[in-house]
Design a protein around this motif. Structure first.
Motif, PDB file in Angstrom:
ATOM      1  N   MET A   1       0.844  -1.192   0.000  1.00  0.00           N
ATOM      2  CA  MET A   1       0.000   0.000   0.000  1.00  0.00           C
ATOM      3  C   MET A   1       0.880   1.242   0.000  1.00  0.00           C
ATOM      4  O   MET A   1       1.783   1.363   0.803  1.00  0.00           O
ATOM      5  CB  MET A   1      -0.880  -0.004   1.264  1.00  0.00           C
ATOM      6  N   LYS A   2       0.580   2.154  -0.947  1.00  0.00           N
ATOM      7  CA  LYS A   2       1.323   3.421  -0.979  1.00  0.00           C
ATOM      8  C   LYS A   2       0.544   4.438  -0.161  1.00  0.00           C
ATOM      9  O   LYS A   2      -0.677   4.418  -0.133  1.00  0.00           O
ATOM     10  CB  LYS A   2       1.409   3.931  -2.420  1.00  0.00           C
ATOM     11  N   TYR A   3       1.280   5.343   0.499  1.00  0.00           N
ATOM     12  CA  TYR A   3       0.556   6.396   1.203  1.00  0.00           C
ATOM     13  C   TYR A   3       1.231   7.738   0.987  1.00  0.00           C
ATOM     14  O   TYR A   3       2.441   7.801   0.760  1.00  0.00           O
ATOM     15  CB  TYR A   3       0.467   6.088   2.703  1.00  0.00           C
ATOM     16  N   THR A   4       0.431   8.788   0.981  1.00  0.00           N
ATOM     17  CA  THR A   4       0.988  10.141   0.954  1.00  0.00           C
ATOM     18  C   THR A   4       0.249  10.972   1.988  1.00  0.00           C
ATOM     19  O   THR A   4      -0.967  10.833   2.156  1.00  0.00           O
ATOM     20  CB  THR A   4       0.794  10.818  -0.429  1.00  0.00           C
ATOM     21  N   TYR A   5       1.019  11.799   2.694  1.00  0.00           N
ATOM     22  CA  TYR A   5       0.396  12.673   3.678  1.00  0.00           C
ATOM     23  C   TYR A   5       0.653  14.119   3.291  1.00  0.00           C
ATOM     24  O   TYR A   5       1.800  14.547   3.133  1.00  0.00           O
ATOM     25  CB  TYR A   5       0.950  12.393   5.085  1.00  0.00           C
TER      26      TYR A   5
ATOM     27  N   LYS B   1      -3.652  10.086   2.125  1.00  0.00           N
ATOM     28  CA  LYS B   1      -4.155   9.319   0.992  1.00  0.00           C
ATOM     29  C   LYS B   1      -3.526   7.933   0.979  1.00  0.00           C
ATOM     30  O   LYS B   1      -2.307   7.787   1.014  1.00  0.00           O
ATOM     31  CB  LYS B   1      -3.837  10.046  -0.306  1.00  0.00           C
ATOM     32  N   LEU B   2      -4.368   6.901   0.964  1.00  0.00           N
ATOM     33  CA  LEU B   2      -3.885   5.524   0.936  1.00  0.00           C
ATOM     34  C   LEU B   2      -4.297   4.878  -0.376  1.00  0.00           C
ATOM     35  O   LEU B   2      -5.482   4.884  -0.740  1.00  0.00           O
ATOM     36  CB  LEU B   2      -4.470   4.739   2.112  1.00  0.00           C
ATOM     37  N   GLU B   3      -3.316   4.347  -1.081  1.00  0.00           N
ATOM     38  CA  GLU B   3      -3.602   3.732  -2.369  1.00  0.00           C
ATOM     39  C   GLU B   3      -3.631   2.212  -2.217  1.00  0.00           C
ATOM     40  O   GLU B   3      -2.606   1.581  -1.960  1.00  0.00           O
ATOM     41  CB  GLU B   3      -2.531   4.146  -3.373  1.00  0.00           C
ATOM     42  N   LEU B   4      -4.834   1.637  -2.354  1.00  0.00           N
ATOM     43  CA  LEU B   4      -4.968   0.183  -2.218  1.00  0.00           C
ATOM     44  C   LEU B   4      -4.696  -0.469  -3.568  1.00  0.00           C
ATOM     45  O   LEU B   4      -5.151   0.018  -4.600  1.00  0.00           O
ATOM     46  CB  LEU B   4      -6.370  -0.185  -1.722  1.00  0.00           C
ATOM     47  N   ILE B   5      -3.952  -1.557  -3.551  1.00  0.00           N
ATOM     48  CA  ILE B   5      -3.582  -2.164  -4.828  1.00  0.00           C
ATOM     49  C   ILE B   5      -3.978  -3.634  -4.931  1.00  0.00           C
ATOM     50  O   ILE B   5      -3.799  -4.258  -5.949  1.00  0.00           O
ATOM     51  CB  ILE B   5      -2.051  -2.040  -5.085  1.00  0.00           C
ATOM     52  N   GLU B   6      -4.553  -4.199  -3.858  1.00  0.00           N
ATOM     53  CA  GLU B   6      -4.834  -5.623  -3.888  1.00  0.00           C
ATOM     54  C   GLU B   6      -6.313  -5.922  -4.115  1.00  0.00           C
ATOM     55  O   GLU B   6      -7.141  -5.033  -4.094  1.00  0.00           O
ATOM     56  CB  GLU B   6      -4.345  -6.316  -2.610  1.00  0.00           C
ATOM     57  N   GLU B   7      -6.626  -7.197  -4.368  1.00  0.00           N
ATOM     58  CA  GLU B   7      -8.020  -7.622  -4.385  1.00  0.00           C
ATOM     59  C   GLU B   7      -8.504  -7.570  -2.944  1.00  0.00           C
ATOM     60  O   GLU B   7      -7.823  -8.039  -2.039  1.00  0.00           O
ATOM     61  CB  GLU B   7      -8.133  -9.065  -4.894  1.00  0.00           C
ATOM     62  N   ILE B   8      -9.665  -6.970  -2.716  1.00  0.00           N
ATOM     63  CA  ILE B   8     -10.157  -6.863  -1.350  1.00  0.00           C
ATOM     64  C   ILE B   8     -11.208  -7.945  -1.106  1.00  0.00           C
ATOM     65  O   ILE B   8     -12.323  -7.886  -1.642  1.00  0.00           O
ATOM     66  CB  ILE B   8     -10.740  -5.465  -1.061  1.00  0.00           C
ATOM     67  N   ASP B   9     -10.838  -8.968  -0.337  1.00  0.00           N
ATOM     68  CA  ASP B   9     -11.802  -9.974   0.105  1.00  0.00           C
ATOM     69  C   ASP B   9     -11.563 -10.252   1.585  1.00  0.00           C
ATOM     70  O   ASP B   9     -10.742  -9.585   2.213  1.00  0.00           O
ATOM     71  CB  ASP B   9     -11.726 -11.246  -0.765  1.00  0.00           C
ATOM     72  N   MET B  10     -12.281 -11.226   2.137  1.00  0.00           N
ATOM     73  CA  MET B  10     -12.173 -11.480   3.574  1.00  0.00           C
ATOM     74  C   MET B  10     -10.739 -11.849   3.968  1.00  0.00           C
ATOM     75  O   MET B  10     -10.280 -11.548   5.055  1.00  0.00           O
ATOM     76  CB  MET B  10     -13.141 -12.605   3.947  1.00  0.00           C
ATOM     77  N   ASN B  11     -10.043 -12.488   3.025  1.00  0.00           N
ATOM     78  CA  ASN B  11      -8.683 -12.943   3.306  1.00  0.00           C
ATOM     79  C   ASN B  11      -7.696 -11.787   3.425  1.00  0.00           C
ATOM     80  O   ASN B  11      -6.812 -11.803   4.272  1.00  0.00           O
ATOM     81  CB  ASN B  11      -8.245 -13.906   2.186  1.00  0.00           C
ATOM     82  N   SER B  12      -7.858 -10.762   2.578  1.00  0.00           N
ATOM     83  CA  SER B  12      -6.914  -9.639   2.614  1.00  0.00           C
ATOM     84  C   SER B  12      -7.339  -8.546   3.592  1.00  0.00           C
ATOM     85  O   SER B  12      -6.550  -7.688   3.975  1.00  0.00           O
ATOM     86  CB  SER B  12      -6.747  -9.048   1.208  1.00  0.00           C
ATOM     87  N   CYS B  13      -8.624  -8.600   4.020  1.00  0.00           N
ATOM     88  CA  CYS B  13      -9.185  -7.524   4.836  1.00  0.00           C
ATOM     89  C   CYS B  13      -8.511  -7.301   6.190  1.00  0.00           C
ATOM     90  O   CYS B  13      -8.304  -6.177   6.604  1.00  0.00           O
ATOM     91  CB  CYS B  13     -10.666  -7.777   5.086  1.00  0.00           C
ATOM     92  N   LYS B  14      -8.196  -8.415   6.846  1.00  0.00           N
ATOM     93  CA  LYS B  14      -7.656  -8.310   8.205  1.00  0.00           C
ATOM     94  C   LYS B  14      -6.364  -7.500   8.228  1.00  0.00           C
ATOM     95  O   LYS B  14      -6.203  -6.578   9.021  1.00  0.00           O
ATOM     96  CB  LYS B  14      -7.386  -9.715   8.760  1.00  0.00           C
ATOM     97  N   ALA B  15      -5.452  -7.837   7.311  1.00  0.00           N
ATOM     98  CA  ALA B  15      -4.177  -7.131   7.244  1.00  0.00           C
ATOM     99  C   ALA B  15      -4.398  -5.682   6.827  1.00  0.00           C
ATOM    100  O   ALA B  15      -3.830  -4.761   7.421  1.00  0.00           O
ATOM    101  CB  ALA B  15      -3.251  -7.831   6.256  1.00  0.00           C
ATOM    102  N   LEU B  16      -5.269  -5.481   5.834  1.00  0.00           N
ATOM    103  CA  LEU B  16      -5.542  -4.127   5.348  1.00  0.00           C
ATOM    104  C   LEU B  16      -6.073  -3.227   6.462  1.00  0.00           C
ATOM    105  O   LEU B  16      -5.661  -2.092   6.607  1.00  0.00           O
ATOM    106  CB  LEU B  16      -6.596  -4.179   4.233  1.00  0.00           C
ATOM    107  N   ARG B  17      -6.989  -3.813   7.263  1.00  0.00           N
ATOM    108  CA  ARG B  17      -7.603  -3.057   8.340  1.00  0.00           C
ATOM    109  C   ARG B  17      -6.550  -2.520   9.307  1.00  0.00           C
ATOM    110  O   ARG B  17      -6.539  -1.335   9.638  1.00  0.00           O
ATOM    111  CB  ARG B  17      -8.581  -3.965   9.094  1.00  0.00           C
ATOM    112  N   SER B  18      -5.621  -3.382   9.734  1.00  0.00           N
ATOM    113  CA  SER B  18      -4.656  -2.908  10.728  1.00  0.00           C
ATOM    114  C   SER B  18      -3.650  -1.925  10.119  1.00  0.00           C
ATOM    115  O   SER B  18      -3.221  -0.996  10.791  1.00  0.00           O
ATOM    116  CB  SER B  18      -3.958  -4.071  11.430  1.00  0.00           C
ATOM    117  N   ILE B  19      -3.320  -2.110   8.850  1.00  0.00           N
ATOM    118  CA  ILE B  19      -2.395  -1.160   8.209  1.00  0.00           C
ATOM    119  C   ILE B  19      -3.060   0.214   8.050  1.00  0.00           C
ATOM    120  O   ILE B  19      -2.490   1.244   8.417  1.00  0.00           O
ATOM    121  CB  ILE B  19      -1.929  -1.693   6.822  1.00  0.00           C
ATOM    122  N   ILE B  20      -4.302   0.210   7.550  1.00  0.00           N
ATOM    123  CA  ILE B  20      -5.010   1.485   7.354  1.00  0.00           C
ATOM    124  C   ILE B  20      -5.192   2.205   8.694  1.00  0.00           C
ATOM    125  O   ILE B  20      -4.913   3.395   8.821  1.00  0.00           O
ATOM    126  CB  ILE B  20      -6.396   1.256   6.682  1.00  0.00           C
ATOM    127  N   ASP B  21      -5.637   1.453   9.717  1.00  0.00           N
ATOM    128  CA  ASP B  21      -5.845   2.069  11.030  1.00  0.00           C
ATOM    129  C   ASP B  21      -4.530   2.600  11.605  1.00  0.00           C
ATOM    130  O   ASP B  21      -4.504   3.645  12.265  1.00  0.00           O
ATOM    131  CB  ASP B  21      -6.478   1.065  12.005  1.00  0.00           C
TER     132      ASP B  21
END
Lengths: 149, 101
Positions: free
Chosen positions: B1-5, B13-33
């Motif tokens: 994930m790329k980010y710019t502040y 701004k967070l740039e998501l680049i992966e397929e978002i499903d239940m499998n990728s969500c958990k990791a994405l959630r903690s990174i975004i938060d």
């Protein structure tokens, strides 16, 4: 004319993308528009994720996905069955209510069945407590025909 | 994930680049938060231009981030969802509450 595939997976979330790829590959044999492929992928993703998240308490249990691509009177149809042998759904009406989820703490949106209903032409839910759930999804494909000149 | 502040506008701004499903969500959630808590921005932009696939678990992810961002008195903006993702977002109430560009 018809073509059948069958996939059996363990109830692991990493297998959902495997099923998506297989189904995409199957329907790509027909000239189906990209947005329709994405919608079918989304519906199947919801159904398989449901089985993995809700059907079993133990690991290494089975989810079976079978898909049939058939041509009847020059129209192409996709039929997908998603079957688990888990605990079953107690109240199907409640489970299919938009926004209803048994796992809000895990940030589930409760929109799985709504998405399946929106993106497919028909959905049938057959669930028995203690023996499992079978979801049937049907879609008439918007196949682009090659005209015979 | 790329980010710019963007310091001036306090915009993350967070740039998501992966397929978002239940499998990728958990990791994405903690990174975004993690980014949201680190920068405490006034605006958080989730850029979905490169997300080719998202199912209802992505909807849950967006709804969850929306609640967190609301708690921080900031706003959430979604950028560039494809047509199928837009359709999914419109099916839920969250479509009316967040800005989609």
């Amino acid at each position: 004319m018809e073509n059948n595939i069958k996939i059996e997976i363990d109830n692991k979330l990493c297998n959902v993308s495997v099923v998506r790829v297989a189904i995409t590959s199957l329907i790509s044999q027909k000239d189906v528009p990209l947005d329709e492929i994405t919608e079918i992928k989304t519906a199947i993703s919801e159904a398989v994720t449901n089985c993995i998240e809700h059907a079993y308490e133990e690991e290494n249990q089975k989810v079976v996905i079978s898909a049939k691509l058939s041509t009847i009177d020059d129209m192409d149809f996709l039929l997908i069955n998603i079957e688990d042998f888990g605990i079953g759904i107690e109240d199907v009406d409640l489970a299919t209510t938009p926004g209803y989820t048994t796992k809000p703490e895990l940030e589930h949106a409760g929109m799985g069945f709504t998405i399946m209903e929106t993106f497919m032409d028909e959905i049938t839910i057959d669930s028995k407590m203690g023996s499992g759930t079978k979801i049937k999804l049907m879609k008439k494909l918007r196949t682009r025909k090659v005209s015979n000149i | 994930m790329k980010y710019t502040y963007d310091k001036e506008n306090e915009s993350l701004k967070l740039e998501l680049i992966e397929e978002i499903d239940m499998n990728s969500c958990k990791a994405l959630r903690s990174i975004i938060d993690g980014y949201i808590i680190k920068y405490n921005p006034k605006e958080c932009i989730l850029d979905l231009n490169k997300v080719s696939f998202m199912d209802s678990s992505g909807l849950g992810l967006i709804m969850g981030r929306h609640s967190l961002i609301k708690m921080l008195n900031a706003k959430l903006t979604l950028v560039g969802p494809n047509e199928s993702i837009k359709k999914i977002i419109k099916l839920s109430h969250i479509g009316k509450e967040i800005r989609i560009i």
